[in-house]
Write an enzyme that holds these catalytic residues in place. Sequence first.
Site, PDB file in Angstrom:
ATOM      1  N   LYS A  77       0.863  -1.239   0.139  1.00  0.00           N
ATOM      2  CA  LYS A  77       0.147  -0.093  -0.141  1.00  0.00           C
ATOM      3  C   LYS A  77       0.904   1.349   0.097  1.00  0.00           C
ATOM      4  CE  LYS A  77      -2.107  -0.919   4.054  1.00  0.00           C
ATOM      5  NZ  LYS A  77      -1.488  -2.470   4.175  1.00  0.00           N
ATOM      6  N   ARG A 130     -10.105   0.555   8.280  1.00  0.00           N
ATOM      7  CA  ARG A 130      -9.689  -0.833   8.556  1.00  0.00           C
ATOM      8  C   ARG A 130     -10.344  -1.722   9.476  1.00  0.00           C
ATOM      9  NH1 ARG A 130      -3.967   0.282   8.453  1.00  0.00           N
ATOM     10  NH2 ARG A 130      -2.612  -1.431   9.354  1.00  0.00           N
TER      11      ARG A 130
HETATM   12  P1  AP5 Z   1       4.825  -1.559   2.025  1.00  0.00           P
HETATM   13  O1  AP5 Z   1       4.496  -0.663   0.664  1.00  0.00           O
HETATM   14  O2  AP5 Z   1       5.685  -0.893   2.993  1.00  0.00           O
HETATM   15  O3  AP5 Z   1       3.324  -2.146   2.455  1.00  0.00           O
HETATM   16  P2  AP5 Z   1       2.171  -1.808   3.341  1.00  0.00           P
HETATM   17  O4  AP5 Z   1       1.103  -2.448   2.662  1.00  0.00           O
HETATM   18  O5  AP5 Z   1       2.123  -0.282   3.335  1.00  0.00           O
HETATM   19  O6  AP5 Z   1       2.172  -2.468   4.728  1.00  0.00           O
HETATM   20  P3  AP5 Z   1       2.320  -1.863   6.011  1.00  0.00           P
HETATM   21  O7  AP5 Z   1       3.423  -2.738   7.006  1.00  0.00           O
HETATM   22  O8  AP5 Z   1       2.797  -0.303   6.390  1.00  0.00           O
HETATM   23  O9  AP5 Z   1       0.921  -1.879   6.531  1.00  0.00           O
HETATM   24  P4  AP5 Z   1       0.173  -1.950   7.837  1.00  0.00           P
HETATM   25  O10 AP5 Z   1      -1.037  -1.932   7.403  1.00  0.00           O
HETATM   26  O11 AP5 Z   1       0.466  -3.229   8.726  1.00  0.00           O
HETATM   27  O12 AP5 Z   1       0.881  -0.615   8.509  1.00  0.00           O
HETATM   28  P5  AP5 Z   1       0.474   0.762   8.695  1.00  0.00           P
HETATM   29  O13 AP5 Z   1       1.655   1.539   8.799  1.00  0.00           O
HETATM   30  O14 AP5 Z   1      -0.742   0.950   7.993  1.00  0.00           O
HETATM   31  O15 AP5 Z   1       5.765  -2.703   1.390  1.00  0.00           O
HETATM   32  C1  AP5 Z   1       6.307  -3.673   2.383  1.00  0.00           C
HETATM   33  C2  AP5 Z   1       7.595  -4.059   1.902  1.00  0.00           C
HETATM   34  O16 AP5 Z   1       7.457  -4.789   0.706  1.00  0.00           O
HETATM   35  C3  AP5 Z   1       8.781  -2.940   1.677  1.00  0.00           C
HETATM   36  O17 AP5 Z   1       9.838  -3.491   2.120  1.00  0.00           O
HETATM   37  C4  AP5 Z   1       8.412  -2.767   0.225  1.00  0.00           C
HETATM   38  O18 AP5 Z   1       9.657  -2.443  -0.335  1.00  0.00           O
HETATM   39  C5  AP5 Z   1       8.232  -4.216  -0.274  1.00  0.00           C
HETATM   40  N1  AP5 Z   1       7.428  -4.337  -1.736  1.00  0.00           N
HETATM   41  C6  AP5 Z   1       6.327  -3.478  -1.890  1.00  0.00           C
HETATM   42  N2  AP5 Z   1       6.121  -4.031  -3.003  1.00  0.00           N
HETATM   43  C7  AP5 Z   1       6.573  -4.976  -3.563  1.00  0.00           C
HETATM   44  C8  AP5 Z   1       6.786  -5.903  -4.746  1.00  0.00           C
HETATM   45  N3  AP5 Z   1       5.744  -5.787  -5.518  1.00  0.00           N
HETATM   46  N4  AP5 Z   1       7.552  -6.897  -4.747  1.00  0.00           N
HETATM   47  C9  AP5 Z   1       8.512  -6.810  -3.767  1.00  0.00           C
HETATM   48  N5  AP5 Z   1       8.538  -6.149  -2.651  1.00  0.00           N
HETATM   49  C10 AP5 Z   1       7.555  -5.319  -2.603  1.00  0.00           C
HETATM   50  O19 AP5 Z   1      -0.313   0.612  10.359  1.00  0.00           O
HETATM   51  C11 AP5 Z   1       0.619   0.365  11.363  1.00  0.00           C
HETATM   52  C12 AP5 Z   1      -0.274   0.301  12.780  1.00  0.00           C
HETATM   53  O20 AP5 Z   1      -0.851   1.860  12.726  1.00  0.00           O
HETATM   54  C13 AP5 Z   1      -1.270  -0.393  12.790  1.00  0.00           C
HETATM   55  O21 AP5 Z   1      -0.924  -1.797  13.039  1.00  0.00           O
HETATM   56  C14 AP5 Z   1      -2.257   0.167  13.560  1.00  0.00           C
HETATM   57  O22 AP5 Z   1      -1.732  -0.004  15.146  1.00  0.00           O
HETATM   58  C15 AP5 Z   1      -1.911   1.455  13.344  1.00  0.00           C
HETATM   59  N6  AP5 Z   1      -2.996   1.933  12.599  1.00  0.00           N
HETATM   60  C16 AP5 Z   1      -2.885   2.297  11.330  1.00  0.00           C
HETATM   61  N7  AP5 Z   1      -4.049   2.555  10.577  1.00  0.00           N
HETATM   62  C17 AP5 Z   1      -5.120   2.271  11.392  1.00  0.00           C
HETATM   63  C18 AP5 Z   1      -6.264   2.209  11.395  1.00  0.00           C
HETATM   64  N8  AP5 Z   1      -6.821   2.923  10.311  1.00  0.00           N
HETATM   65  N9  AP5 Z   1      -7.056   1.953  12.483  1.00  0.00           N
HETATM   66  C19 AP5 Z   1      -6.421   1.510  13.454  1.00  0.00           C
HETATM   67  N10 AP5 Z   1      -5.118   1.547  13.572  1.00  0.00           N
HETATM   68  C20 AP5 Z   1      -4.307   1.969  12.514  1.00  0.00           C
END
Ligand code: AP5
Length: 214
Positions: free
Chosen positions: A14, A89
Amino acid sequence: MKKVVLLGAPGVGKGTQAAQVAKYLDVNCMASGDLFRDHLSRESELGLQAKSYMSVGELVPDEITIGMVTEWLNMPEQSSGFVLDGFPRTIAQAQALDNVLNNGTGGLDLVIHIVVPVSELIDRLSGRYICTKCQKPYHIVSSPPLIKNQCDDCSAPIYQRDDDRSDAVKKRLAVYEEQTAPLVEYYVGSGLLTKVDGLGQIDEVRTSIQEVLA
Ligand code: AP5
Ligand code: MG
Ligand code: ZN
């Protein structure tokens, strides 16, 4: 097609795709996780409230998250469109988003569900680094920075997220299945969901996303 949500499990890409999608649509993007991490680094009250949930991989409670995102959505810059990464989410967050948009200029245009097998998600998250300043994601194998340990865009150092430890990753994947996966049905029901294969090169995934936006 200007009001877009990127939906998918932790690690599907994402954050990797969101900035490109926003550029393509000429709108701003908002990642709720990035906003929380930004608050955390400034030690704001919101950041301190979110910290205990984020570090163990649980969702921050809806009332905190909805308030933060609604404030962003109500900024005049967002009236023409946006890309949301990581919000909504929960069903309650999706309903809150519907309410905010229906009070304004109209509802969502598209929810892009990015899909990647779990084993690949674990590999991606265990090798991820993000920028300390702009939060751009990198991967030690698939997308390393041009200069070691340094962000390509803003030259700040990159680091491993605290919640990319294996126990927190397991928890985040379980929380996704329990609380966020039901949104797939929710958006199928409203006719907004389209699925994109998140496997393959980053550029290939970007092309697939642009195809559904065209
Ligand atoms: P990346 O693009 O970083 O993946 P992502 O989908 O953004 O994954 P996240 O871990 O950021 O999602 P998340 O939903 O757990 O975390 P968030 O910060 O939203 O890619 C991942 C890796 O893969 C990278 O190394 C990239 O280089 C690689 N990659 C990408 N595409 C690739 C490809 N095609 N091929 C190979 N490699 C690839 O949330 C964190 C925390 O915040 C949550 O756990 C929660 O506590 C809180 N939070 C956030 N939003 C909410 C909400 N709406 N409600 C409640 N709590 C929330
Ligand atoms: Mg992300
Ligand atoms: Zn950066």
